[in-house]
Design a protein around this motif. Structure first.
Motif, PDB file in Angstrom:
ATOM      1  N   CYS A 159      77.744  59.372 -53.391  1.00 28.40           N
ATOM      2  CA  CYS A 159      77.806  60.219 -51.490  1.00 28.40           C
ATOM      3  C   CYS A 159      79.333  60.100 -51.609  1.00 28.40           C
ATOM      4  O   CYS A 159      80.107  59.680 -51.958  1.00 28.40           O
ATOM      5  CB  CYS A 159      77.223  59.363 -51.241  1.00 28.40           C
ATOM      6  N   ILE A 183      62.698  61.961 -54.594  1.00 27.78           N
ATOM      7  CA  ILE A 183      64.378  62.450 -55.134  1.00 27.78           C
ATOM      8  C   ILE A 183      63.210  62.520 -56.317  1.00 27.78           C
ATOM      9  O   ILE A 183      63.135  61.588 -56.812  1.00 27.78           O
ATOM     10  CB  ILE A 183      64.871  61.100 -54.676  1.00 27.78           C
ATOM     11  N   HIS A 226      69.367  60.544 -41.137  1.00 30.66           N
ATOM     12  CA  HIS A 226      68.865  60.523 -43.305  1.00 30.66           C
ATOM     13  C   HIS A 226      68.793  59.216 -43.009  1.00 30.66           C
ATOM     14  O   HIS A 226      69.597  58.327 -42.551  1.00 30.66           O
ATOM     15  CB  HIS A 226      70.233  61.484 -43.616  1.00 30.66           C
ATOM     16  N   GLN A 227      67.725  58.833 -44.486  1.00 33.27           N
ATOM     17  CA  GLN A 227      68.003  57.227 -45.164  1.00 33.27           C
ATOM     18  C   GLN A 227      66.849  58.141 -46.324  1.00 33.27           C
ATOM     19  O   GLN A 227      66.757  59.171 -46.495  1.00 33.27           O
ATOM     20  CB  GLN A 227      66.509  56.695 -44.081  1.00 33.27           C
ATOM     21  N   PHE A 228      67.882  57.410 -46.854  1.00 33.59           N
ATOM     22  CA  PHE A 228      67.295  57.043 -48.762  1.00 33.59           C
ATOM     23  C   PHE A 228      66.287  56.155 -48.988  1.00 33.59           C
ATOM     24  O   PHE A 228      66.758  54.566 -48.297  1.00 33.59           O
ATOM     25  CB  PHE A 228      68.497  57.655 -49.594  1.00 33.59           C
ATOM     26  N   ARG A 229      65.398  56.248 -49.741  1.00 33.45           N
ATOM     27  CA  ARG A 229      64.913  55.058 -49.798  1.00 33.45           C
ATOM     28  C   ARG A 229      64.302  55.103 -51.445  1.00 33.45           C
ATOM     29  O   ARG A 229      63.840  56.378 -52.142  1.00 33.45           O
ATOM     30  CB  ARG A 229      63.059  54.994 -49.569  1.00 33.45           C
ATOM     31  N   GLU A 262      62.654  58.806 -51.626  1.00 35.66           N
ATOM     32  CA  GLU A 262      61.799  59.786 -50.744  1.00 35.66           C
ATOM     33  C   GLU A 262      63.477  59.704 -50.113  1.00 35.66           C
ATOM     34  O   GLU A 262      64.086  58.913 -49.576  1.00 35.66           O
ATOM     35  CB  GLU A 262      60.891  59.833 -50.240  1.00 35.66           C
ATOM     36  N   ALA A 263      63.697  60.866 -49.475  1.00 36.25           N
ATOM     37  CA  ALA A 263      64.633  61.193 -48.684  1.00 36.25           C
ATOM     38  C   ALA A 263      64.569  61.728 -47.483  1.00 36.25           C
ATOM     39  O   ALA A 263      63.746  62.750 -47.310  1.00 36.25           O
ATOM     40  CB  ALA A 263      65.967  61.935 -49.021  1.00 36.25           C
ATOM     41  N   ILE A 283      71.977  61.981 -56.767  1.00 35.64           N
ATOM     42  CA  ILE A 283      71.134  61.611 -57.215  1.00 35.64           C
ATOM     43  C   ILE A 283      71.365  61.072 -58.600  1.00 35.64           C
ATOM     44  O   ILE A 283      71.594  62.237 -59.612  1.00 35.64           O
ATOM     45  CB  ILE A 283      69.931  61.460 -56.900  1.00 35.64           C
ATOM     46  N   HIS A 310      66.441  50.594 -49.028  1.00 39.20           N
ATOM     47  CA  HIS A 310      66.478  51.597 -48.726  1.00 39.20           C
ATOM     48  C   HIS A 310      67.572  51.539 -47.565  1.00 39.20           C
ATOM     49  O   HIS A 310      68.369  50.903 -47.788  1.00 39.20           O
ATOM     50  CB  HIS A 310      65.222  51.677 -47.239  1.00 39.20           C
ATOM     51  N   THR A 311      68.368  53.471 -47.397  1.00 38.86           N
ATOM     52  CA  THR A 311      69.546  53.035 -46.790  1.00 38.86           C
ATOM     53  C   THR A 311      69.818  52.754 -45.092  1.00 38.86           C
ATOM     54  O   THR A 311      67.966  53.354 -45.063  1.00 38.86           O
ATOM     55  CB  THR A 311      70.816  54.012 -47.461  1.00 38.86           C
TER      56      THR A 311
END
Ligand code: MN
Length: 154
Positions: free
Chosen positions: A121, A93, A107-110, A83-84, A77, A63-64
């Motif tokens: 991005c 996602i 925000h976080q992207f997993r 999931e975000a 993407i 994850h970010t």
């Protein structure tokens, strides 16, 4: 007069999500912020446009950083699922999904547990530093919904 910008073409190495002459970098300096298994490639860094276009790849289960900042993101993407979290919403996602992240929005992207997830991005070249949530802000986010609490479980 500034020199004429040079045209460039970097070949993609096909399905590997790598480009010739583009280094695969650490996402962030280790220990500077919480994240898991993310790499960064800067594809375009164009002063004439005032933007950078980066490709991030999150390994399976990675994850970010959960963060917010004044600058905005446009995210496309390219591969994988996951999931975000954007604001207090959780979004599934899938490839070619587009996300815009407004100013000062958590925000976080997993990535899913079983496959890597990669995204482009777009950001302004000049931008503020990301902020990390305080314990209170994290607790407040978790209180937003059971979905957010589940997303932020680790
Ligand atoms: Mn960000």
């Amino acid at each position: 007069m500034s020199p004429q910008p040079r045209a460039r073409r970097f070949r993609s190495s096909g399905t590997a999500y790598r480009w010739d002459a583009v280094d695969v970098l650490e996402y962030k300096a280790e220990g500077s912020a919480p994240f898991k298994d993310v790499t960064r490639q800067v594809l375009f860094d164009e002063p004439e446009l005032g933007v950078q276009w980066r490709y991030f790849e999150v390994a399976a289960g990675g994850h970010t950083t959960l963060e917010r900042h004044e600058h905005v993101h446009a995210v496309l993407i390219l591969r994988g699922r996951g999931e975000a979290l954007v604001g207090t919403e959780i979004y599934p996602i899938a490839p070619f999904d587009l996300f815009s992240v407004p100013p000062m929005t958590w925000h976080q992207f997993r990535a899913a547990a079983d496959e890597p997830m990669g995204f482009l991005c777009l950001v302004h070249s000049e931008r503020d530093r990301p902020q990390l949530p305080t314990d209170d802000e994290l607790a407040e986010l978790r209180d937003a919904s059971t979905k957010v609490a589940a997303f932020l479980k680790d």
